[in-house]
Motif scaffolding. Structure first.
Motif, PDB file in Angstrom:
ATOM      1  N   ARG A  36       1.193  -1.185  -0.262  1.00 27.02           N
ATOM      2  CA  ARG A  36       0.303   0.040   0.040  1.00 27.02           C
ATOM      3  C   ARG A  36       0.966   0.979  -0.125  1.00 27.02           C
ATOM      4  NH1 ARG A  36      -5.106   0.851   2.405  1.00 27.02           N
ATOM      5  NH2 ARG A  36      -5.408  -1.087   2.699  1.00 27.02           N
ATOM      6  N   ASP A  37       2.062   1.048   0.893  1.00 25.26           N
ATOM      7  CA  ASP A  37       2.763   2.416   0.685  1.00 25.26           C
ATOM      8  C   ASP A  37       3.240   2.035  -0.330  1.00 25.26           C
ATOM      9  OD1 ASP A  37       2.202   3.353   3.472  1.00 25.26           O
ATOM     10  OD2 ASP A  37       4.258   2.081   4.167  1.00 25.26           O
ATOM     11  N   ARG A  38       3.952   1.105  -1.052  1.00 24.25           N
ATOM     12  CA  ARG A  38       4.324   1.444  -2.201  1.00 24.25           C
ATOM     13  C   ARG A  38       3.767   1.886  -3.306  1.00 24.25           C
ATOM     14  NH1 ARG A  38       8.569  -1.365  -5.199  1.00 24.25           N
ATOM     15  NH2 ARG A  38       8.550  -0.214  -7.201  1.00 24.25           N
ATOM     16  N   LEU A  39       2.394   2.380  -3.382  1.00 22.97           N
ATOM     17  CA  LEU A  39       1.698   2.149  -4.529  1.00 22.97           C
ATOM     18  C   LEU A  39       1.586   3.868  -4.454  1.00 22.97           C
ATOM     19  CD1 LEU A  39      -1.226  -0.861  -5.016  1.00 22.97           C
ATOM     20  CD2 LEU A  39       1.075   0.035  -5.643  1.00 22.97           C
ATOM     21  N   ALA A  40       1.177   4.154  -2.783  1.00 26.15           N
ATOM     22  CA  ALA A  40       0.623   5.238  -3.033  1.00 26.15           C
ATOM     23  C   ALA A  40       2.277   6.643  -3.249  1.00 26.15           C
ATOM     24  CB  ALA A  40       0.044   5.429  -1.331  1.00 26.15           C
ATOM     25  N   ALA A  41       3.293   6.180  -2.970  1.00 26.49           N
ATOM     26  CA  ALA A  41       4.060   6.400  -3.748  1.00 26.49           C
ATOM     27  C   ALA A  41       4.111   7.255  -5.025  1.00 26.49           C
ATOM     28  CB  ALA A  41       5.399   5.877  -2.844  1.00 26.49           C
ATOM     29  N   VAL A  42       3.951   6.342  -5.485  1.00 21.96           N
ATOM     30  CA  VAL A  42       4.113   5.391  -6.898  1.00 21.96           C
ATOM     31  C   VAL A  42       2.820   6.806  -7.593  1.00 21.96           C
ATOM     32  CG1 VAL A  42       3.927   4.278  -9.065  1.00 21.96           C
ATOM     33  CG2 VAL A  42       4.644   3.708  -7.192  1.00 21.96           C
ATOM     34  N   VAL A  43       1.479   6.745  -6.652  1.00 26.70           N
ATOM     35  CA  VAL A  43       0.615   7.171  -7.706  1.00 26.70           C
ATOM     36  C   VAL A  43       0.886   8.604  -7.063  1.00 26.70           C
ATOM     37  CG1 VAL A  43      -1.685   8.325  -7.208  1.00 26.70           C
ATOM     38  CG2 VAL A  43      -1.435   5.912  -6.800  1.00 26.70           C
ATOM     39  N   ALA A  44       1.231   9.147  -5.970  1.00 27.16           N
ATOM     40  CA  ALA A  44       2.146  10.702  -5.663  1.00 27.16           C
ATOM     41  C   ALA A  44       2.825  11.344  -7.188  1.00 27.16           C
ATOM     42  CB  ALA A  44       2.607  10.841  -4.098  1.00 27.16           C
ATOM     43  N   GLU A  45       3.895  10.209  -7.579  1.00 25.48           N
ATOM     44  CA  GLU A  45       4.600  10.817  -8.186  1.00 25.48           C
ATOM     45  C   GLU A  45       4.467  11.136  -9.512  1.00 25.48           C
ATOM     46  OE1 GLU A  45       9.076   9.054 -10.241  1.00 25.48           O
ATOM     47  OE2 GLU A  45       7.970   7.949  -8.715  1.00 25.48           O
ATOM     48  N   GLU A  46       2.901   9.339  -9.611  1.00 25.09           N
ATOM     49  CA  GLU A  46       2.861  10.070 -10.892  1.00 25.09           C
ATOM     50  C   GLU A  46       2.185  11.230 -11.484  1.00 25.09           C
ATOM     51  OE1 GLU A  46       3.593   8.147 -14.041  1.00 25.09           O
ATOM     52  OE2 GLU A  46       4.824   7.613 -12.595  1.00 25.09           O
ATOM     53  N   ARG A  47       1.434  11.590  -9.858  1.00 17.89           N
ATOM     54  CA  ARG A  47       0.038  12.944 -10.116  1.00 17.89           C
ATOM     55  C   ARG A  47       0.807  13.932 -10.442  1.00 17.89           C
ATOM     56  NH1 ARG A  47      -5.063  12.140  -8.628  1.00 17.89           N
ATOM     57  NH2 ARG A  47      -6.015   9.862  -6.980  1.00 17.89           N
ATOM     58  N   GLY A  48       2.969  13.778 -10.243  1.00 19.97           N
ATOM     59  CA  GLY A  48       3.029  14.988 -10.336  1.00 19.97           C
ATOM     60  C   GLY A  48       3.677  15.480 -11.797  1.00 19.97           C
ATOM     61  N   LYS A  49       2.910  14.672 -12.693  1.00 20.24           N
ATOM     62  CA  LYS A  49       3.982  14.771 -14.061  1.00 20.24           C
ATOM     63  C   LYS A  49       3.111  15.606 -14.552  1.00 20.24           C
ATOM     64  CE  LYS A  49       6.796  10.781 -13.363  1.00 20.24           C
ATOM     65  NZ  LYS A  49       7.343   8.897 -14.425  1.00 20.24           N
ATOM     66  N   ASP A  50       1.590  15.815 -14.467  1.00 21.79           N
ATOM     67  CA  ASP A  50       0.348  16.590 -15.226  1.00 21.79           C
ATOM     68  C   ASP A  50       0.921  15.908 -16.618  1.00 21.79           C
ATOM     69  OD1 ASP A  50       0.647  18.954 -13.490  1.00 21.79           O
ATOM     70  OD2 ASP A  50       2.735  19.056 -13.875  1.00 21.79           O
ATOM     71  N   GLY A  51       0.042  14.568 -16.634  1.00 19.78           N
ATOM     72  CA  GLY A  51      -0.410  13.968 -17.939  1.00 19.78           C
ATOM     73  C   GLY A  51       1.749  13.603 -19.280  1.00 19.78           C
ATOM     74  N   ALA A  52       2.581  14.401 -18.433  1.00 21.22           N
ATOM     75  CA  ALA A  52       3.401  13.651 -19.287  1.00 21.22           C
ATOM     76  C   ALA A  52       3.353  12.197 -19.618  1.00 21.22           C
ATOM     77  CB  ALA A  52       5.011  13.931 -18.811  1.00 21.22           C
ATOM     78  N   GLY A  53       3.789  11.554 -21.060  1.00 19.25           N
ATOM     79  CA  GLY A  53       4.264  10.176 -21.057  1.00 19.25           C
ATOM     80  C   GLY A  53       2.794   9.488 -21.053  1.00 19.25           C
ATOM     81  N   ALA A  54       1.695  10.278 -21.709  1.00 24.48           N
ATOM     82  CA  ALA A  54       0.370   9.818 -21.938  1.00 24.48           C
ATOM     83  C   ALA A  54       0.043   9.036 -23.365  1.00 24.48           C
ATOM     84  CB  ALA A  54      -0.873  10.454 -21.328  1.00 24.48           C
ATOM     85  N   ALA A  55      -0.288   8.200 -23.038  1.00 24.47           N
ATOM     86  CA  ALA A  55      -0.327   7.921 -24.589  1.00 24.47           C
ATOM     87  C   ALA A  55       1.231   8.037 -26.038  1.00 24.47           C
ATOM     88  CB  ALA A  55      -1.718   7.970 -25.375  1.00 24.47           C
ATOM     89  N   GLU A  56       1.666   7.840 -25.609  1.00 24.69           N
ATOM     90  CA  GLU A  56       3.087   7.458 -25.859  1.00 24.69           C
ATOM     91  C   GLU A  56       3.500   6.405 -26.563  1.00 24.69           C
ATOM     92  OE1 GLU A  56       6.139   8.293 -23.486  1.00 24.69           O
ATOM     93  OE2 GLU A  56       6.266  10.508 -23.149  1.00 24.69           O
ATOM     94  N   GLY A  57       4.475   6.370 -27.920  1.00 27.60           N
ATOM     95  CA  GLY A  57       5.116   5.056 -28.604  1.00 27.60           C
ATOM     96  C   GLY A  57       4.323   5.785 -30.060  1.00 27.60           C
ATOM     97  N   PRO A  58       4.425   4.186 -30.484  1.00 25.57           N
ATOM     98  CA  PRO A  58       4.131   3.854 -31.607  1.00 25.57           C
ATOM     99  C   PRO A  58       2.527   3.494 -31.381  1.00 25.57           C
ATOM    100  CG  PRO A  58       5.826   2.080 -31.153  1.00 25.57           C
ATOM    101  CD  PRO A  58       5.469   2.602 -30.205  1.00 25.57           C
ATOM    102  N   VAL A  59       1.920   4.054 -33.200  1.00 27.77           N
ATOM    103  CA  VAL A  59       0.667   3.660 -33.481  1.00 27.77           C
ATOM    104  C   VAL A  59       0.867   2.562 -34.305  1.00 27.77           C
ATOM    105  CG1 VAL A  59      -1.161   4.815 -34.300  1.00 27.77           C
ATOM    106  CG2 VAL A  59       0.492   6.647 -34.715  1.00 27.77           C
ATOM    107  N   VAL A  60      -0.414   1.991 -33.355  1.00 25.18           N
ATOM    108  CA  VAL A  60      -0.616   0.484 -34.368  1.00 25.18           C
ATOM    109  C   VAL A  60      -2.048   0.690 -35.139  1.00 25.18           C
ATOM    110  CG1 VAL A  60      -1.397  -1.815 -33.741  1.00 25.18           C
ATOM    111  CG2 VAL A  60      -0.644  -1.196 -32.459  1.00 25.18           C
ATOM    112  N   THR A  61      -2.050   0.382 -36.360  1.00 27.27           N
ATOM    113  CA  THR A  61      -2.794   0.141 -38.022  1.00 27.27           C
ATOM    114  C   THR A  61      -3.345  -1.106 -37.979  1.00 27.27           C
ATOM    115  OG1 THR A  61      -1.281   2.081 -38.828  1.00 27.27           O
ATOM    116  CG2 THR A  61      -2.596   1.518 -39.841  1.00 27.27           C
ATOM    117  N   ILE A  62      -4.724  -0.561 -37.732  1.00 34.90           N
ATOM    118  CA  ILE A  62      -5.872  -2.454 -37.933  1.00 34.90           C
ATOM    119  C   ILE A  62      -6.644  -1.392 -39.259  1.00 34.90           C
ATOM    120  CG2 ILE A  62      -7.451  -2.876 -37.136  1.00 34.90           C
ATOM    121  CD1 ILE A  62      -5.053  -3.909 -35.422  1.00 34.90           C
ATOM    122  N   PRO A  63      -6.075  -2.004 -40.376  1.00 38.60           N
ATOM    123  CA  PRO A  63      -7.033  -2.529 -41.718  1.00 38.60           C
ATOM    124  C   PRO A  63      -8.455  -2.494 -41.649  1.00 38.60           C
ATOM    125  CG  PRO A  63      -5.475  -4.064 -42.143  1.00 38.60           C
ATOM    126  CD  PRO A  63      -4.884  -3.444 -40.421  1.00 38.60           C
TER     127      PRO A  63
END
Length: 209
Positions: A58-85
């Motif tokens: 629980r403590d580990r998860l709380a720390a990760v959540v706090a860290e991710e909340r502080g990133k202001d959306g950085a890293g959302a939906a990154e990476g290559p686009v998968v194309t579906i014909p």
């Protein structure tokens, strides 16, 4: 909020799909010892860790959540686009057009005209809820679900789109079909889609943009 979920799990209530994706990615990149499953949802992430001290986790998860909340959306939906014909010949294409008050060709253009994002997987193994559908295309599920929808069917329901990973009953409206195999039990991982992945549908035979 982080609360117990069964004997071995903790459910992190993220409050948003974006934070669920960031937490999922962070935990997979640096998986805490003993964590067996990480299951993101639209506003939660379930973490299953048999035999692990729940207070420590629980403590580990709380720390990760706090860290991710502080990133202001950085890293959302990154990476290559998968194309579906897609071959857009679905049984419900015309009814979706009628509901939207547009032509079938415009339905296709709007469905294939933007990137979608894998929100989460559910309903059946490999069934990904794709978010970001053009609001004009939002349609209710069928009043009477079909008893069997073929694997590879490309469909919409409400604000989501999806590709049926296997043949199954379903009430989503069918726009077309793809030959891309999105669920393969012999692959690792078996699902082509993962939460946060970007997806673009392309009309089969259309020239590249």
């Amino acid at each position: 909020m982080i609360r117990r979920a069964g004997e071995h799990g903790l459910l992190v209530e993220t409050g948003s799909l974006e934070l669920s994706h960031r937490l999922d990615a962070a935990l997979r990149a640096d998986r805490p010892a003993g964590v067996a499953e990480i299951v993101p949802g639209p506003a939660t992430v379930l973490v299953v860790a048999p035999g692990v001290d729940q207070t420590w986790l629980r403590d580990r998860l709380a720390a990760v959540v706090a860290e991710e909340r502080g990133k202001d959306g950085a890293g959302a939906a990154e990476g290559p686009v998968v194309t579906i014909p897609v071959v857009y010949d679905g049984a419900d294409l015309d009814s979706v057009a009628e509901l939207a008050g547009i032509s079938a060709d415009e339905v296709v253009a709007r469905h294939s005209g933007r990137e979608l994002v894998v929100g989460w997987l559910g309903f059946a193994p490999g069934f990904a809820y794709l978010t970001g559908l053009d609001p004009v295309l939002e349609s209710p599920r069928l009043d009477t679900p079909r008893t069997s929808v073929p694997a590879g069917s490309v469909a919409i329901a409400g604000p989501y789109s999806a590709v049926y990973p296997t043949a199954s009953p379903g009430g989503w409206r069918l726009l077309g079909r793809t030959s891309v195999r999105v669920w393969d039990v012999t692959a690792d991982p078996p699902s082509l889609f993962r939460p946060g992945m970007r997806v673009r549908f392309v009309r089969e035979g259309a020239p590249p943009s």
